[in-house]
Design a protein around this motif. Structure first.
Motif, PDB file in Angstrom:
ATOM      1  N   ARG A 168      34.963  49.510  41.965  1.00 31.45           N
ATOM      2  CA  ARG A 168      33.879  49.774  41.023  1.00 31.45           C
ATOM      3  C   ARG A 168      33.773  48.704  39.952  1.00 31.45           C
ATOM      4  O   ARG A 168      32.707  48.175  39.728  1.00 31.45           O
ATOM      5  N   LEU A 171      34.440  44.608  41.572  1.00 33.36           N
ATOM      6  CA  LEU A 171      33.316  44.245  42.438  1.00 33.36           C
ATOM      7  C   LEU A 171      31.993  44.394  41.686  1.00 33.36           C
ATOM      8  O   LEU A 171      31.070  43.607  41.882  1.00 33.36           O
ATOM      9  N   HIS A 172      31.889  45.431  40.841  1.00 33.77           N
ATOM     10  CA  HIS A 172      30.683  45.617  40.045  1.00 33.77           C
ATOM     11  C   HIS A 172      30.449  44.400  39.157  1.00 33.77           C
ATOM     12  O   HIS A 172      29.353  43.839  39.119  1.00 33.77           O
ATOM     13  N   MET A 175      29.706  41.338  41.203  1.00 29.97           N
ATOM     14  CA  MET A 175      28.362  41.447  41.784  1.00 29.97           C
ATOM     15  C   MET A 175      27.306  41.130  40.728  1.00 29.97           C
ATOM     16  O   MET A 175      26.332  40.429  41.003  1.00 29.97           O
ATOM     17  N   ASN A 176      27.500  41.659  39.518  1.00 33.45           N
ATOM     18  CA  ASN A 176      26.563  41.366  38.426  1.00 33.45           C
ATOM     19  C   ASN A 176      26.472  39.871  38.192  1.00 33.45           C
ATOM     20  O   ASN A 176      25.378  39.305  38.060  1.00 33.45           O
ATOM     21  N   THR A 179      24.918  38.117  41.211  1.00 34.45           N
ATOM     22  CA  THR A 179      23.477  38.419  41.259  1.00 34.45           C
ATOM     23  C   THR A 179      22.721  37.544  40.275  1.00 34.45           C
ATOM     24  O   THR A 179      21.675  36.972  40.602  1.00 34.45           O
ATOM     25  N   ALA A 180      23.267  37.434  39.063  1.00 34.37           N
ATOM     26  CA  ALA A 180      22.605  36.607  38.057  1.00 34.37           C
ATOM     27  C   ALA A 180      22.617  35.135  38.490  1.00 34.37           C
ATOM     28  O   ALA A 180      21.619  34.427  38.336  1.00 34.37           O
ATOM     29  N   LEU A 208      28.065  31.018  34.549  1.00 30.15           N
ATOM     30  CA  LEU A 208      28.250  32.150  35.459  1.00 30.15           C
ATOM     31  C   LEU A 208      29.236  31.799  36.564  1.00 30.15           C
ATOM     32  O   LEU A 208      30.034  32.643  36.990  1.00 30.15           O
ATOM     33  N   LYS A 211      32.519  32.120  35.123  1.00 33.11           N
ATOM     34  CA  LYS A 211      32.820  33.537  34.856  1.00 33.11           C
ATOM     35  C   LYS A 211      33.380  34.221  36.104  1.00 33.11           C
ATOM     36  O   LYS A 211      34.344  34.986  36.023  1.00 33.11           O
ATOM     37  N   GLU A 292      31.313  43.829  22.464  1.00 33.47           N
ATOM     38  CA  GLU A 292      30.666  44.963  23.149  1.00 33.47           C
ATOM     39  C   GLU A 292      30.548  46.187  22.261  1.00 33.47           C
ATOM     40  O   GLU A 292      29.604  46.969  22.387  1.00 33.47           O
ATOM     41  N   THR A 336      35.573  53.275  27.640  1.00 36.68           N
ATOM     42  CA  THR A 336      34.416  53.906  27.025  1.00 36.68           C
ATOM     43  C   THR A 336      33.169  53.682  27.879  1.00 36.68           C
ATOM     44  O   THR A 336      32.086  54.089  27.518  1.00 36.68           O
ATOM     45  N   LYS A 337      33.339  53.000  29.015  1.00 39.39           N
ATOM     46  CA  LYS A 337      32.170  52.635  29.813  1.00 39.39           C
ATOM     47  C   LYS A 337      32.014  53.487  31.055  1.00 39.39           C
ATOM     48  O   LYS A 337      31.494  53.030  32.037  1.00 39.39           O
ATOM     49  N   GLY A 338      32.493  54.715  31.031  1.00 36.96           N
ATOM     50  CA  GLY A 338      32.298  55.584  32.182  1.00 36.96           C
ATOM     51  C   GLY A 338      33.522  55.626  33.070  1.00 36.96           C
ATOM     52  O   GLY A 338      34.479  54.887  32.867  1.00 36.96           O
ATOM     53  N   ARG A 341      36.721  52.800  35.192  1.00 40.12           N
ATOM     54  CA  ARG A 341      36.815  51.482  34.562  1.00 40.12           C
ATOM     55  C   ARG A 341      38.068  51.402  33.720  1.00 40.12           C
ATOM     56  O   ARG A 341      38.874  52.280  33.710  1.00 40.12           O
TER      57      ARG A 341
ATOM     58  N   ILE B  16      21.294  39.259  33.383  1.00 35.59           N
ATOM     59  CA  ILE B  16      20.449  40.100  34.241  1.00 35.59           C
ATOM     60  C   ILE B  16      19.105  40.322  33.554  1.00 35.59           C
ATOM     61  O   ILE B  16      18.035  40.248  34.182  1.00 35.59           O
ATOM     62  N   MET B  19      16.977  37.152  33.738  1.00 33.73           N
ATOM     63  CA  MET B  19      16.519  36.953  35.113  1.00 33.73           C
ATOM     64  C   MET B  19      15.317  37.853  35.407  1.00 33.73           C
ATOM     65  O   MET B  19      14.273  37.409  35.901  1.00 33.73           O
ATOM     66  N   MET B  59      26.450  51.189  31.357  1.00 33.85           N
ATOM     67  CA  MET B  59      26.321  50.477  30.079  1.00 33.85           C
ATOM     68  C   MET B  59      27.280  51.088  29.078  1.00 33.85           C
ATOM     69  O   MET B  59      27.621  52.270  29.177  1.00 33.85           O
ATOM     70  N   THR B  63      25.747  55.606  28.586  1.00 30.81           N
ATOM     71  CA  THR B  63      25.385  55.127  29.926  1.00 30.81           C
ATOM     72  C   THR B  63      23.892  55.339  30.171  1.00 30.81           C
ATOM     73  O   THR B  63      23.220  56.111  29.470  1.00 30.81           O
ATOM     74  N   SER B  85      24.180  48.155  40.396  1.00 28.70           N
ATOM     75  CA  SER B  85      24.789  47.007  41.077  1.00 28.70           C
ATOM     76  C   SER B  85      25.318  47.414  42.430  1.00 28.70           C
ATOM     77  O   SER B  85      25.237  46.697  43.387  1.00 28.70           O
ATOM     78  N   LEU B  86      25.996  48.543  42.458  1.00 25.86           N
ATOM     79  CA  LEU B  86      26.561  49.025  43.708  1.00 25.86           C
ATOM     80  C   LEU B  86      25.894  50.348  44.025  1.00 25.86           C
ATOM     81  O   LEU B  86      25.462  51.044  43.128  1.00 25.86           O
TER      82      LEU B  86
END
Lengths: 387, 124
Positions: A168, A171-172, A175-176, A179-180, A208, A211, A292, A336-338, A341, B16, B19, B59, B63, B85-86
Motif C-alpha cells: 500500500r 507501491l502507492h 506509483m504516485n 505516474t507524475a 521525481l 525521489k 505535511e 495519521t494518513k489512514g 501506512r 499530480i 500534471m 490524503m 482522507t 493510485s492503486l
C-alpha cells in the motif's frame, strides 16, 4: 490495602488464593490443556482483573517464560514487557497510553460480554533496547462455573503489516511518483507545455527520478536496519553544513506546496561524527512530517544547537498534535494518513536509538505547535555489532 | 450547462495536481483552486462550488473518503470523482455508495484521463 490509581482500566488485582483457584479450574481439565498446548498460537486466559490464570506453551515461549508459574497473575502487557506496563503502580492498562492499546480495549470489550478483535501496536523492552511489535488480539468472554474469564488469542502480524506497507504505502508512493514522472514526460511530448514552463517541467522530471530512487533506498535501509544488517559509517560532519543540505533538499515549491521553510538564525556550527546517510534520513523525515502537518502559508523551522558533548537537531511546525496521536507517534505502524501506512516516525526513532546512539523526543502544545528533537553524541562510542 | 466544467483539484502530491491542471486546462476546463488534504478540499468546495471535484483518496489531515462523506451530506448535488493510485476496491466502492460520481486511477494515460473527466461531466 488500597488499590493503585489508574488513568484507564481498573488496577484491581486478585489475591494469590483466588488466582490459584482460578488456575485449577482450567488445569484440572487435562483434555483442554493438552489441546491448547498443541496450538501454535498464543492463548492466554485472563480473570476478571485481566490477570493470567492459564497460558499455553506457545504463549510462554512468546513471552520467554519457562513455566506457567512465572506467568501467573501478570497482565498481557506485563507478560510481553510492554514499556508502559512499568510506568505506573497499577501496571498494564492503567496509564494514559493504555487508552489506545488494542489489547486492553479488546479485553475490556470481552468483559462486557462481546467477542472483540483489535490490532495492537506496542513497544516492548527487549535485551537490545526497545522493539516494536504489531499484534492482533482476539478476546472472547468465557464463563466457567459461573465465573467470568477472557480467552485471549495473540498473533504476531509484523509480516502482514510489512506486506501491507509494501503493497500500500511503498507501491502507492512509488506509483504516485512514477505516474507524475510519466505525466510530465507526456505533457512535454504532447506539446501542452508553454516554453516558459518547459524548464520547470524538466526540473520536476529530474527531482521525481531522484525521489523514486530515494524511496527505494529508504525502504531497503529500514528493512536492513530491522534485520540488524545495517552498518553505520561514521564520518566527520559540520552541523550547519549538514542542516543546510537538508534545508536545500526540501526548500522547493513542489516539496513545500505553499509552506515556508526557514533555517534558524542561531544554528550552531560544530564538528561531530555521524553517519550522514542515516542522519539525513532521520532529519529529512522530521522535515517532511513537519511540512505535511502544516498548512499552506505556515512556517517550518529547522535548527541545531550544542549541548555538552551533544548536538541536537530540531524541526518545528505550528500544528498541535492531539493526545491520541502524541501517545502513539513512535509506534511502528501508526500513521495519521489512514490504515496500512506509517513507518516514518518509527524509523526516525529506530535509526536514532539503534544505530546513531542518539535520542528523540518531541513537545507539542496548542500555543506553540510541535517540535521534534534528535540529539546525538559529538563523539559516538565504539560501534557495537548489532546482534 | 457548459461543455467544460469548473474544477477543484485535491491531491496531497503537488506533482499530480500540476500534471492534471496542465492537461485539463489545455482541454478547456477551468481550475478554480487546489487542495492538499481533505479538510482544504471541503473548504474549497464550500467556498467555490465547482462543477466537479477531483478528490484523492489517500490524503493527510482528512482522507478523501472522509471529506466526500461530509461534502455529500451538506451538498447532495455535488459531483465528485475519486482519484486513486492503486485499485483499493473496498474504499472505492464505499465512496461510490457515499455518492461519488465515479473513480479514476491516477496512472490513466493523460489523453484518456482528460476524456474520462469530460465524459463524466457531460453525462452527469
Amino acid at each position: 490495602m488500597t488499590c493503585p490509581t489508574t488513568r484507564f482500566a481498573s488496577a484491581l488485582r486478585s489475591s494469590r488464593e483466588a488466582l490459584m483457584r482460578e488456575r485449577a479450574l482450567f488445569e484440572s481439565q487435562a483434555f483442554f490443556c493438552q489441546t491448547l498446548n498443541l496450538l501454535p498460537d498464543v492463548v492466554i486466559i485472563l480473570n476478571n482483573c485481566r490477570q493470567t490464570v492459564y497460558a499455553n506453551q506457545a504463549a510462554l515461549d512468546f513471552c520467554g517464560l519457562k513455566s506457567l508459574d512465572e506467568a501467573m497473575g501478570q497482565r498481557i502487557g506485563e507478560l510481553i514487557a510492554c514499556k508502559h506496563a512499568s510506568e505506573s503502580e497499577g501496571g498494564c492498562g492503567t496509564t494514559e497510553s493504555c487508552r489506545y492499546c488494542g489489547a486492553v480495549n479488546a479485553i475490556l470489550q470481552s468483559q462486557d460480554g462481546k467477542a472483540a478483535q483489535e490490532e495492537c501496536r506496542i513497544n516492548i523492552k527487549a535485551s537490545t533496547g526497545e522493539e516494536a511489535l504489531d499484534l492482533r488480539v482476539w478476546a472472547n468472554p468465557l464463563v466457567v462455573d459461573g465465573e467470568p474469564f477472557s480467552v485471549v488469542f495473540v498473533s504476531n502480524i509484523a509480516d502482514e503489516k510489512r506486506k501491507v506497507f509494501l503493497e500500500r504505502i511503498f507501491l502507492h508512493d512509488i506509483m504516485n511518483t512514477a505516474t507524475a514522472l510519466r505525466g510530465f514526460s507526456q505533457l512535454l511530448n504532447m506539446g501542452l507545455v508553454q516554453e516558459s514552463e518547459r524548464e520547470g517541467f524538466l526540473t520536476r522530471i529530474d527531482h521525481l527520478s531522484d525521489k523514486i530512487i530515494n524511496e527505494i533506498n529508504a525502504h531497503r535501509q529500514l528493512i536492513a536496519a530491522e534485520r540488524g544488517e545495517l552498518k553505520p559509517e561514521f564520518k566527520a560532519l559540520k552541523s550547519k553544513n549538514f542542516l543546510t543540505e537538508i534545508f536545500d533538499a526540501y526548500n522547493r515549491p513542489d516539496m513545500l506546496d505553499g509552506r515556508k521553510l526557514l533555517l534558524s538564525k542561531d544554528c550552531c556550527d560544530i564538528d561531530f561524527l555521524s553517519d550522514p546517510t542515516l542522519l539525513g534520513r532521520v532529519v529529512g523525515n522530521m522535515t517532511k512530517n513537519a511540512i505535511e502537518a502544516s498548512t499552506p502559508g505556515e512556517c517550518v523551522t529547522l535548527g541545531c544547537r550544542l549541548f555538552p558533548d551533544e548536538v541536537e537537531f530540531f524541526v518545528h511546525n505550528p500544528t498541535y498534535m492531539p493526545e491520541n496521536i502524541r501517545l502513539q507517534v513512535f509506534n511502528r505502524s501508526f500513521s495519521t494518513k489512514g490504515s496500512g501506512r506509517g513507518l516514518g516516525t518509527y524509523s526516525m526513532k529506530y535509526l536514532t536509538e539503534k544505530y546513531l546512539q542518539g535520542h528523540i523526543r518531541f513537545e507539542s502544545t496548542e500555543a506553540s505547535g510541535t517540535t521534534f528533537y534528535v540529539g546525538y553524541p559529538l563523539q559516538p562510542l565504539a560501534i557495537k555489532e548489532i546482534s | 450547462m457548459s461543455d467544460f466544467p469548473t474544477l477543484v483539484l485535491a491531491d496531497d502530491e503537488s506533482h499530480i495536481r500540476l500534471m492534471m491542471k496542465t492537461v485539463l486546462s489545455a482541454a478547456g476546463c477551468k481550475i478554480l483552486a487546489e487542495a492538499s488534504n481533505g479538510q482544504e478540499a471541503m473548504a474549497r468546495y464550500k467556498e467555490l462550488k465547482p462543477d466537479l471535484l477531483l478528490l484523492d483518496i489517500n490524503m493527510p489531515v482528512m482522507t478523501g473518503e472522509e471529506a466526500l462523506s461530509e461534502i455529500m451530506q451538506e451538498f447532495p448535488e455535488a459531483k465528485v470523482i475519486m482519484l486513486t493510485s492503486l485499485a483499493d476496491s473496498q474504499t472505492v466502492e464505499h465512496c461510490l455508495e457515499l455518492g461519488a460520481l465515479d473513480y479514476l486511477r491516477k496512472d490513466t494515460p493523460l489523453p484518456q484521463l482528460k476524456d474520462f473527466v469530460l465524459e463524466a461531466w457531460r453525462s452527469s
